[in-house]
Design a protein around this motif. Structure first.
Motif, PDB file in Angstrom:
ATOM      1  N   PHE A  71       0.873  -1.175   0.000  1.00  0.00           N
ATOM      2  CA  PHE A  71       0.000   0.000   0.000  1.00  0.00           C
ATOM      3  C   PHE A  71       0.904   1.216   0.000  1.00  0.00           C
ATOM      4  CE2 PHE A  71      -2.535   3.423   1.684  1.00  0.00           C
ATOM      5  CZ  PHE A  71      -3.762   3.243   1.056  1.00  0.00           C
ATOM      6  N   ASN A  72       0.772   2.049  -1.033  1.00  0.00           N
ATOM      7  CA  ASN A  72       1.683   3.175  -1.230  1.00  0.00           C
ATOM      8  C   ASN A  72       0.947   4.497  -1.092  1.00  0.00           C
ATOM      9  OD1 ASN A  72       3.952   4.744  -2.112  1.00  0.00           O
ATOM     10  ND2 ASN A  72       3.046   4.773  -4.169  1.00  0.00           N
ATOM     11  N   SER A  73       1.316   5.271  -0.068  1.00  0.00           N
ATOM     12  CA  SER A  73       0.789   6.631   0.048  1.00  0.00           C
ATOM     13  C   SER A  73       1.933   7.640   0.056  1.00  0.00           C
ATOM     14  CB  SER A  73      -0.070   6.795   1.309  1.00  0.00           C
ATOM     15  OG  SER A  73       0.689   6.575   2.478  1.00  0.00           O
ATOM     16  N   GLY A  74       3.048   7.233  -0.557  1.00  0.00           N
ATOM     17  CA  GLY A  74       4.216   8.096  -0.671  1.00  0.00           C
ATOM     18  C   GLY A  74       4.762   8.053  -2.084  1.00  0.00           C
ATOM     19  N   THR A  75       6.063   7.805  -2.195  1.00  0.00           N
ATOM     20  CA  THR A  75       6.739   7.673  -3.482  1.00  0.00           C
ATOM     21  C   THR A  75       7.429   6.318  -3.513  1.00  0.00           C
ATOM     22  OG1 THR A  75       7.119  10.058  -3.605  1.00  0.00           O
ATOM     23  CG2 THR A  75       8.462   8.672  -5.022  1.00  0.00           C
ATOM     24  N   LEU A  76       7.118   5.539  -4.529  1.00  0.00           N
ATOM     25  CA  LEU A  76       7.601   4.160  -4.613  1.00  0.00           C
ATOM     26  C   LEU A  76       8.261   3.915  -5.962  1.00  0.00           C
ATOM     27  CD1 LEU A  76       7.602   1.166  -3.531  1.00  0.00           C
ATOM     28  CD2 LEU A  76       5.408   0.923  -4.710  1.00  0.00           C
ATOM     29  N   SER A  77       9.424   3.252  -5.932  1.00  0.00           N
ATOM     30  CA  SER A  77      10.099   2.842  -7.156  1.00  0.00           C
ATOM     31  C   SER A  77      10.383   1.345  -7.088  1.00  0.00           C
ATOM     32  CB  SER A  77      11.406   3.617  -7.337  1.00  0.00           C
ATOM     33  OG  SER A  77      12.124   3.134  -8.458  1.00  0.00           O
ATOM     34  N   LEU A  78       9.888   0.617  -8.086  1.00  0.00           N
ATOM     35  CA  LEU A  78      10.155  -0.823  -8.219  1.00  0.00           C
ATOM     36  C   LEU A  78      11.130  -1.017  -9.374  1.00  0.00           C
ATOM     37  CD1 LEU A  78       6.484  -2.187  -8.101  1.00  0.00           C
ATOM     38  CD2 LEU A  78       8.096  -2.062  -6.194  1.00  0.00           C
ATOM     39  N   GLN A  79      12.224  -1.689  -9.096  1.00  0.00           N
ATOM     40  CA  GLN A  79      13.227  -1.945 -10.120  1.00  0.00           C
ATOM     41  C   GLN A  79      13.588  -3.429 -10.102  1.00  0.00           C
ATOM     42  OE1 GLN A  79      16.457   0.677  -9.004  1.00  0.00           O
ATOM     43  NE2 GLN A  79      15.153   2.502  -9.018  1.00  0.00           N
ATOM     44  N   ASN A  80      13.416  -4.084 -11.241  1.00  0.00           N
ATOM     45  CA  ASN A  80      13.755  -5.510 -11.351  1.00  0.00           C
ATOM     46  C   ASN A  80      13.131  -6.323 -10.218  1.00  0.00           C
ATOM     47  OD1 ASN A  80      15.670  -5.097 -13.622  1.00  0.00           O
ATOM     48  ND2 ASN A  80      16.839  -4.009 -12.067  1.00  0.00           N
ATOM     49  N   SER A  81      11.865  -6.073  -9.960  1.00  0.00           N
ATOM     50  CA  SER A  81      11.210  -6.679  -8.798  1.00  0.00           C
ATOM     51  C   SER A  81       9.977  -7.483  -9.202  1.00  0.00           C
ATOM     52  CB  SER A  81      10.839  -5.600  -7.772  1.00  0.00           C
ATOM     53  OG  SER A  81      12.020  -5.065  -7.184  1.00  0.00           O
ATOM     54  N   LEU A  82       9.491  -8.277  -8.259  1.00  0.00           N
ATOM     55  CA  LEU A  82       8.356  -9.168  -8.465  1.00  0.00           C
ATOM     56  C   LEU A  82       7.311  -8.915  -7.392  1.00  0.00           C
ATOM     57  CD1 LEU A  82       6.981 -11.786  -9.677  1.00  0.00           C
ATOM     58  CD2 LEU A  82       8.330 -13.074  -8.000  1.00  0.00           C
ATOM     59  N   ILE A  83       6.056  -8.720  -7.818  1.00  0.00           N
ATOM     60  CA  ILE A  83       4.928  -8.657  -6.896  1.00  0.00           C
ATOM     61  C   ILE A  83       3.970  -9.760  -7.303  1.00  0.00           C
ATOM     62  CG2 ILE A  83       3.038  -7.259  -6.002  1.00  0.00           C
ATOM     63  CD1 ILE A  83       4.625  -4.782  -6.666  1.00  0.00           C
ATOM     64  N   SER A  84       3.842 -10.784  -6.474  1.00  0.00           N
ATOM     65  CA  SER A  84       3.115 -11.977  -6.913  1.00  0.00           C
ATOM     66  C   SER A  84       2.453 -12.710  -5.748  1.00  0.00           C
ATOM     67  CB  SER A  84       4.087 -12.935  -7.616  1.00  0.00           C
ATOM     68  OG  SER A  84       3.410 -14.060  -8.136  1.00  0.00           O
ATOM     69  N   GLY A  85       1.284 -13.284  -6.039  1.00  0.00           N
ATOM     70  CA  GLY A  85       0.623 -14.158  -5.079  1.00  0.00           C
ATOM     71  C   GLY A  85       0.035 -13.440  -3.887  1.00  0.00           C
ATOM     72  N   ASN A  86      -0.228 -12.136  -4.020  1.00  0.00           N
ATOM     73  CA  ASN A  86      -0.824 -11.365  -2.938  1.00  0.00           C
ATOM     74  C   ASN A  86      -2.342 -11.308  -3.104  1.00  0.00           C
ATOM     75  OD1 ASN A  86       1.813 -10.263  -1.737  1.00  0.00           O
ATOM     76  ND2 ASN A  86       1.978  -9.691  -3.887  1.00  0.00           N
ATOM     77  N   ASP A  87      -3.070 -11.157  -1.989  1.00  0.00           N
ATOM     78  CA  ASP A  87      -4.526 -11.307  -2.027  1.00  0.00           C
ATOM     79  C   ASP A  87      -5.185 -10.310  -1.077  1.00  0.00           C
ATOM     80  OD1 ASP A  87      -6.999 -12.977  -2.671  1.00  0.00           O
ATOM     81  OD2 ASP A  87      -6.917 -13.149  -0.500  1.00  0.00           O
ATOM     82  N   VAL A  88      -6.265  -9.665  -1.560  1.00  0.00           N
ATOM     83  CA  VAL A  88      -7.056  -8.769  -0.719  1.00  0.00           C
ATOM     84  C   VAL A  88      -8.537  -8.988  -0.990  1.00  0.00           C
ATOM     85  CG1 VAL A  88      -5.248  -7.002  -0.677  1.00  0.00           C
ATOM     86  CG2 VAL A  88      -7.082  -6.853  -2.369  1.00  0.00           C
ATOM     87  N   ASP A  89      -9.379  -8.539  -0.046  1.00  0.00           N
ATOM     88  CA  ASP A  89     -10.821  -8.585  -0.248  1.00  0.00           C
ATOM     89  C   ASP A  89     -11.314  -7.412  -1.075  1.00  0.00           C
ATOM     90  OD1 ASP A  89     -11.006 -10.863   1.337  1.00  0.00           O
ATOM     91  OD2 ASP A  89     -11.313  -9.706   3.171  1.00  0.00           O
ATOM     92  N   SER A  90     -10.596  -6.279  -1.020  1.00  0.00           N
ATOM     93  CA  SER A  90     -11.089  -5.065  -1.674  1.00  0.00           C
ATOM     94  C   SER A  90     -10.265  -4.742  -2.911  1.00  0.00           C
ATOM     95  CB  SER A  90     -11.136  -3.904  -0.683  1.00  0.00           C
ATOM     96  OG  SER A  90      -9.849  -3.643  -0.146  1.00  0.00           O
ATOM     97  N   ALA A  91      -9.417  -3.738  -2.860  1.00  0.00           N
ATOM     98  CA  ALA A  91      -8.736  -3.246  -4.059  1.00  0.00           C
ATOM     99  C   ALA A  91      -7.223  -3.376  -3.957  1.00  0.00           C
ATOM    100  CB  ALA A  91      -9.109  -1.776  -4.297  1.00  0.00           C
ATOM    101  N   GLY A  92      -6.608  -3.598  -5.133  1.00  0.00           N
ATOM    102  CA  GLY A  92      -5.157  -3.595  -5.199  1.00  0.00           C
ATOM    103  C   GLY A  92      -4.509  -4.832  -4.613  1.00  0.00           C
ATOM    104  N   GLY A  93      -4.697  -5.964  -5.261  1.00  0.00           N
ATOM    105  CA  GLY A  93      -4.106  -7.194  -4.754  1.00  0.00           C
ATOM    106  C   GLY A  93      -2.593  -7.099  -4.635  1.00  0.00           C
ATOM    107  N   GLY A  94      -1.941  -6.639  -5.708  1.00  0.00           N
ATOM    108  CA  GLY A  94      -0.487  -6.491  -5.675  1.00  0.00           C
ATOM    109  C   GLY A  94      -0.045  -5.167  -5.102  1.00  0.00           C
TER     110      GLY A  94
END
Length: 199
Positions: A71-94
């Motif tokens: 959950f990002n409420s700032g400044t985020l940088s993803l480099q050569n990264s993996l977001i996988s297999g995450n789960d939520v009931d509402s919004a934004g699984g990854g």
């Protein structure tokens, strides 16, 4: 060392990281098995300036919350990264990016995440994804791969493929936002309506 050998593990009992620093960089590790209830951000809650380099954010769960991986409420940088297999009931699984916040993702993979809306990404802020893949995510209601809700999103040389929704917009949903597609591919996404793009 590396993401296959270095782990921050929440034991399915707690959030793993709250990031508030004005300049934090994490590299070469895996963040996994975070879990929160009635909160956002099971893996990471960022309200600072966070860079992830060669980081895997996997198998995190937010019950009655959003942003299973991040959950990002700032400044985020993803480099050569993996977001996988995450789960939520509402919004934004990854990944869920809040109003007035921003993120970039480069050479990264966002896959196999699940949510009601925005299985891979849910964006209310400003996002730029380049040279990356958003694939095989699921949303029960809409936006299997990406949901933009009043925010701004650029997909530059991005493949959005194999995402699913039981509702509409399996690939990308743009609702009152600004979407820019540059040399990107939407293919093999599956929904009852608007399989590739609902704009």
């Amino acid at each position: 060392s590396g993401p296959d050998e270095t782990f921050l593990d929440g034991g399915d009992a707690q959030r793993i990281l709250t990031a508030s620093s004005s300049g934090l960089t994490l590299a070469d590790l895996t963040i996994r098995h975070g879990r929160v209830t009635n909160e956002n951000g099971a893996g990471i809650y960022n309200f600072g300036r966070l860079t992830l380099q060669n980081v895997q954010v996997i198998s995190n769960t937010a019950v009655n919350g959003g942003g299973g991986g991040i959950f990002n409420s700032g400044t985020l940088s993803l480099q050569n990264s993996l977001i996988s297999g995450n789960d939520v009931d509402s919004a934004g699984g990854g990944l869920y990016t809040w109003y007035g916040s921003s993120f970039t993702a480069t050479n990264s993979l966002i896959s196999h995440n699940e949510a009601s809306q925005g299985g891979g990404l849910y964006n209310l802020g400003t996002g730029h994804v380049g040279d990356s893949t958003i694939s095989d995510n699921f949303a029960a209601v809409f936006g299997g791969g990406v949901t933009i809700f009043g925010g701004q999103m650029t997909l530059d040389r991005v493949t959005v493929a194999g995402n699913q929704s039981d509702g509409y917009g399996a690939g990308v949903v743009n609702n009152l936002g600004a979407l820019t597609l540059i040399n990107s591919t939407l293919s093999g996404n599956s929904a009852n309506d608007y399989s590739a793009l609902a704009n």
